[in-house]
Design an enzyme around this catalytic site. Sequence first.
Site, PDB file in Angstrom:
ATOM      1  N   ASP A  37       0.863  -1.179   0.000  1.00 25.39           N
ATOM      2  CA  ASP A  37       0.000   0.000   0.000  1.00 25.39           C
ATOM      3  C   ASP A  37       0.898   1.227   0.000  1.00 25.39           C
ATOM      4  O   ASP A  37       2.012   1.179   0.535  1.00 25.39           O
ATOM      5  CB  ASP A  37      -0.906   0.005   1.246  1.00 25.39           C
ATOM      6  CG  ASP A  37      -2.112   0.918   1.080  1.00 25.39           C
ATOM      7  OD1 ASP A  37      -3.231   0.395   0.929  1.00 25.39           O
ATOM      8  OD2 ASP A  37      -1.933   2.159   1.090  1.00 25.39           O
ATOM      9  N   GLN A  84     -16.085   4.410  -3.889  1.00 25.22           N
ATOM     10  CA  GLN A  84     -17.318   5.208  -3.971  1.00 25.22           C
ATOM     11  C   GLN A  84     -17.659   5.814  -2.625  1.00 25.22           C
ATOM     12  O   GLN A  84     -17.590   5.130  -1.604  1.00 25.22           O
ATOM     13  CB  GLN A  84     -18.495   4.315  -4.359  1.00 25.22           C
ATOM     14  CG  GLN A  84     -18.537   3.858  -5.786  1.00 25.22           C
ATOM     15  CD  GLN A  84     -19.540   2.717  -5.926  1.00 25.22           C
ATOM     16  OE1 GLN A  84     -19.202   1.554  -5.802  1.00 25.22           O
ATOM     17  NE2 GLN A  84     -20.791   3.074  -6.164  1.00 25.22           N
ATOM     18  N   ARG A  90     -19.841   3.965  -9.649  1.00 24.05           N
ATOM     19  CA  ARG A  90     -18.482   3.452  -9.848  1.00 24.05           C
ATOM     20  C   ARG A  90     -17.773   4.266 -10.925  1.00 24.05           C
ATOM     21  O   ARG A  90     -16.569   4.491 -10.857  1.00 24.05           O
ATOM     22  CB  ARG A  90     -18.551   1.975 -10.249  1.00 24.05           C
ATOM     23  CG  ARG A  90     -19.095   1.079  -9.136  1.00 24.05           C
ATOM     24  CD  ARG A  90     -19.267  -0.349  -9.613  1.00 24.05           C
ATOM     25  NE  ARG A  90     -19.796  -1.227  -8.576  1.00 24.05           N
ATOM     26  CZ  ARG A  90     -21.089  -1.455  -8.363  1.00 24.05           C
ATOM     27  NH1 ARG A  90     -22.003  -0.847  -9.103  1.00 24.05           N
ATOM     28  NH2 ARG A  90     -21.476  -2.294  -7.421  1.00 24.05           N
ATOM     29  N   ASP A 150     -21.772  -9.892  -8.291  1.00 25.79           N
ATOM     30  CA  ASP A 150     -23.173  -9.646  -8.674  1.00 25.79           C
ATOM     31  C   ASP A 150     -23.888 -10.974  -8.951  1.00 25.79           C
ATOM     32  O   ASP A 150     -25.064 -11.136  -8.607  1.00 25.79           O
ATOM     33  CB  ASP A 150     -23.235  -8.766  -9.935  1.00 25.79           C
ATOM     34  CG  ASP A 150     -22.291  -7.587  -9.830  1.00 25.79           C
ATOM     35  OD1 ASP A 150     -22.750  -6.455  -9.703  1.00 25.79           O
ATOM     36  OD2 ASP A 150     -21.066  -7.815  -9.855  1.00 25.79           O
ATOM     37  N   ARG A 153     -24.793 -12.407  -5.765  1.00 25.03           N
ATOM     38  CA  ARG A 153     -25.975 -11.727  -5.207  1.00 25.03           C
ATOM     39  C   ARG A 153     -27.249 -12.246  -5.885  1.00 25.03           C
ATOM     40  O   ARG A 153     -28.279 -12.459  -5.236  1.00 25.03           O
ATOM     41  CB  ARG A 153     -25.847 -10.209  -5.415  1.00 25.03           C
ATOM     42  CG  ARG A 153     -24.821  -9.572  -4.493  1.00 25.03           C
ATOM     43  CD  ARG A 153     -24.602  -8.100  -4.797  1.00 25.03           C
ATOM     44  NE  ARG A 153     -23.696  -7.483  -3.844  1.00 25.03           N
ATOM     45  CZ  ARG A 153     -22.832  -6.521  -4.125  1.00 25.03           C
ATOM     46  NH1 ARG A 153     -22.733  -6.040  -5.354  1.00 25.03           N
ATOM     47  NH2 ARG A 153     -22.058  -6.016  -3.196  1.00 25.03           N
ATOM     48  N   HIS A 177     -19.879  -4.427 -14.290  1.00 25.81           N
ATOM     49  CA  HIS A 177     -20.069  -4.478 -12.827  1.00 25.81           C
ATOM     50  C   HIS A 177     -20.499  -3.060 -12.456  1.00 25.81           C
ATOM     51  O   HIS A 177     -19.679  -2.212 -12.128  1.00 25.81           O
ATOM     52  CB  HIS A 177     -18.760  -4.870 -12.133  1.00 25.81           C
ATOM     53  CG  HIS A 177     -18.804  -4.706 -10.641  1.00 25.81           C
ATOM     54  ND1 HIS A 177     -19.689  -5.382  -9.833  1.00 25.81           N
ATOM     55  CD2 HIS A 177     -18.085  -3.915  -9.802  1.00 25.81           C
ATOM     56  CE1 HIS A 177     -19.502  -5.027  -8.573  1.00 25.81           C
ATOM     57  NE2 HIS A 177     -18.548  -4.130  -8.527  1.00 25.81           N
TER      58      HIS A 177
HETATM   59  P1  NAD Z   1      -9.975   1.858   0.805  1.00 22.03           P
HETATM   60  O1  NAD Z   1      -9.938   3.341   0.698  1.00 22.03           O
HETATM   61  O2  NAD Z   1     -10.338   1.236   2.102  1.00 22.03           O
HETATM   62  O3  NAD Z   1      -8.571   1.264   0.360  1.00 22.03           O
HETATM   63  C1  NAD Z   1      -7.890   1.695  -0.778  1.00 22.03           C
HETATM   64  C2  NAD Z   1      -6.405   1.590  -0.471  1.00 22.03           C
HETATM   65  O4  NAD Z   1      -5.684   1.903  -1.677  1.00 22.03           O
HETATM   66  C3  NAD Z   1      -5.934   2.574   0.596  1.00 22.03           C
HETATM   67  O5  NAD Z   1      -5.339   1.863   1.668  1.00 22.03           O
HETATM   68  C4  NAD Z   1      -4.916   3.467  -0.123  1.00 22.03           C
HETATM   69  O6  NAD Z   1      -3.828   3.856   0.690  1.00 22.03           O
HETATM   70  C5  NAD Z   1      -4.483   2.543  -1.266  1.00 22.03           C
HETATM   71  N1  NAD Z   1      -3.906   3.255  -2.402  1.00 22.03           N
HETATM   72  C6  NAD Z   1      -4.411   4.328  -3.047  1.00 22.03           C
HETATM   73  N2  NAD Z   1      -3.582   4.675  -4.053  1.00 22.03           N
HETATM   74  C7  NAD Z   1      -2.569   3.798  -4.060  1.00 22.03           C
HETATM   75  C8  NAD Z   1      -1.421   3.626  -4.860  1.00 22.03           C
HETATM   76  N3  NAD Z   1      -1.152   4.452  -5.873  1.00 22.03           N
HETATM   77  N4  NAD Z   1      -0.606   2.605  -4.587  1.00 22.03           N
HETATM   78  C9  NAD Z   1      -0.844   1.758  -3.548  1.00 22.03           C
HETATM   79  N5  NAD Z   1      -1.910   1.877  -2.741  1.00 22.03           N
HETATM   80  C10 NAD Z   1      -2.770   2.886  -2.994  1.00 22.03           C
HETATM   81  O7  NAD Z   1     -10.957   1.360  -0.347  1.00 22.03           O
HETATM   82  P2  NAD Z   1     -11.661  -0.084  -0.456  1.00 22.03           P
HETATM   83  O8  NAD Z   1     -12.982  -0.041   0.199  1.00 22.03           O
HETATM   84  O9  NAD Z   1     -10.670  -1.111  -0.065  1.00 22.03           O
HETATM   85  O10 NAD Z   1     -11.932  -0.159  -2.028  1.00 22.03           O
HETATM   86  C11 NAD Z   1     -10.863  -0.301  -2.934  1.00 22.03           C
HETATM   87  C12 NAD Z   1     -11.393  -0.332  -4.365  1.00 22.03           C
HETATM   88  O11 NAD Z   1     -12.122  -1.556  -4.567  1.00 22.03           O
HETATM   89  C13 NAD Z   1     -12.377   0.809  -4.677  1.00 22.03           C
HETATM   90  O12 NAD Z   1     -12.136   1.297  -5.974  1.00 22.03           O
HETATM   91  C14 NAD Z   1     -13.728   0.128  -4.606  1.00 22.03           C
HETATM   92  O13 NAD Z   1     -14.712   0.801  -5.355  1.00 22.03           O
HETATM   93  C15 NAD Z   1     -13.367  -1.231  -5.196  1.00 22.03           C
HETATM   94  N6  NAD Z   1     -14.334  -2.307  -4.949  1.00 22.03           N
HETATM   95  C16 NAD Z   1     -14.510  -3.193  -5.945  1.00 22.03           C
HETATM   96  C17 NAD Z   1     -15.402  -4.233  -5.799  1.00 22.03           C
HETATM   97  C18 NAD Z   1     -15.593  -5.219  -6.922  1.00 22.03           C
HETATM   98  O14 NAD Z   1     -16.491  -6.086  -6.873  1.00 22.03           O
HETATM   99  N7  NAD Z   1     -14.800  -5.141  -7.976  1.00 22.03           N
HETATM  100  C19 NAD Z   1     -16.144  -4.364  -4.619  1.00 22.03           C
HETATM  101  C20 NAD Z   1     -15.922  -3.453  -3.595  1.00 22.03           C
HETATM  102  C21 NAD Z   1     -15.009  -2.412  -3.771  1.00 22.03           C
END
Ligand code: NAD
Length: 315
Positions: A37, A84, A90, A150, A153, A177
């Site tokens: 991270d 989000q 999204r 999805d 779900r 998605h």
């Molecule tokens: P979060 O804010 O809790 O975590 C994101 C992390 O990314 C943070 O810890 C941040 O420090 C890190 N980060 C940001 N930029 C970075 C970089 N350049 N290099 C390394 N680390 C970096 O967010 P979250 O709730 O964990 O969600 C993460 C992503 O997953 C979001 O885009 C969310 O929409 C997506 N998501 C996708 C699905 C899916 O089904 N595909 C489901 C839920 C969430």
Amino acid sequence: MNARARKVVIVGAGAVGSTFAYALQIHGTVREIVLIDRNKKLAEGQALDLSHGAFFAPPVDIRAGDYEDCAAADIVAICAGAKQKPGQTRMDLVSTNVEIFRQIVEKILEHTTESILLVVTNPVDILTYAAVKFSGLPKQQVIGSGTVLDSARFRYLLSRHCQIDPRNVHAYVLGEHGDSEVPVWSIATHGGMNVLDSCTVCDRSCSEIDREKIDEQIRNSAYHVIEAKGATNFAVGLALVRITTAIIRDENSILTVSSLLNGEYGINDVCLSVPVVLNRNGITRYICSELASSELERLRSSADAIKKVQREAGL
Ligand code: NAD
């Protein structure tokens, strides 16, 4: 891919990345999990917290690391970036996350071109396309988590509605998605019977309105969870374990991950989810089922909606 590594690197140790790591730890599929991270302290804290659970879970080495740890990883999952906020779609995340992806994919490629890239960050279809473009890797090696969640779900809601174990329900959500996704009722089955056919002999007499309610619930699930708790993490963590297991255990599982389409369902040059066969080489086959014409039309509209955003993002 290294036949014995069973190593997963997770970029982004926030809500999704850390829950994925936790679910993976409990599942026991892998030997090594590395968390990266940009907030190194967060990655270290998550790794330490997870490691303290070692006594209660199958053996796995969990640590914070950096991009050089991507070498010899079976899978590098990207969960980093903006998420989000309540009320955001999204697609509102596109410009921020495309730029983050440009940097992350470049750093990963300095250390591996063999690993499967698993894109999780939203909008997942656009970012899977960006990862294909930025990496130049074969398209079967770049996978978005897509509509695996999805589809789960959909199965859950159908199982509740029809009072049938979700493991006996086969149902898929295709397309984006996101808001234009398409739950495909025409190929949904339980016990080998098409769900719509079983409606005709079921004494619950469900109508088109009941089906629309289920569609609406699938589409808006994430909005409700985000409104209530600020993020979705548990179900997606499990969906990611399912995808990871299909790859690492060479399962040939059918899952609706997102990937670059090349003529499947008459769709080209866009990443979205359709059923594919997934094994240790990534995507090995596409399943092109005969859909109802209205569903095929909606799937193609979903592709057009994603392409429009792709173009606007300069991809
Ligand atoms: P979060 O804010 O809790 O975590 C994101 C992390 O990314 C943070 O810890 C941040 O420090 C890190 N980060 C940001 N930029 C970075 C970089 N350049 N290099 C390394 N680390 C970096 O967010 P979250 O709730 O964990 O969600 C993460 C992503 O997953 C979001 O885009 C969310 O929409 C997506 N998501 C996708 C699905 C899916 O089904 N595909 C489901 C839920 C969430």
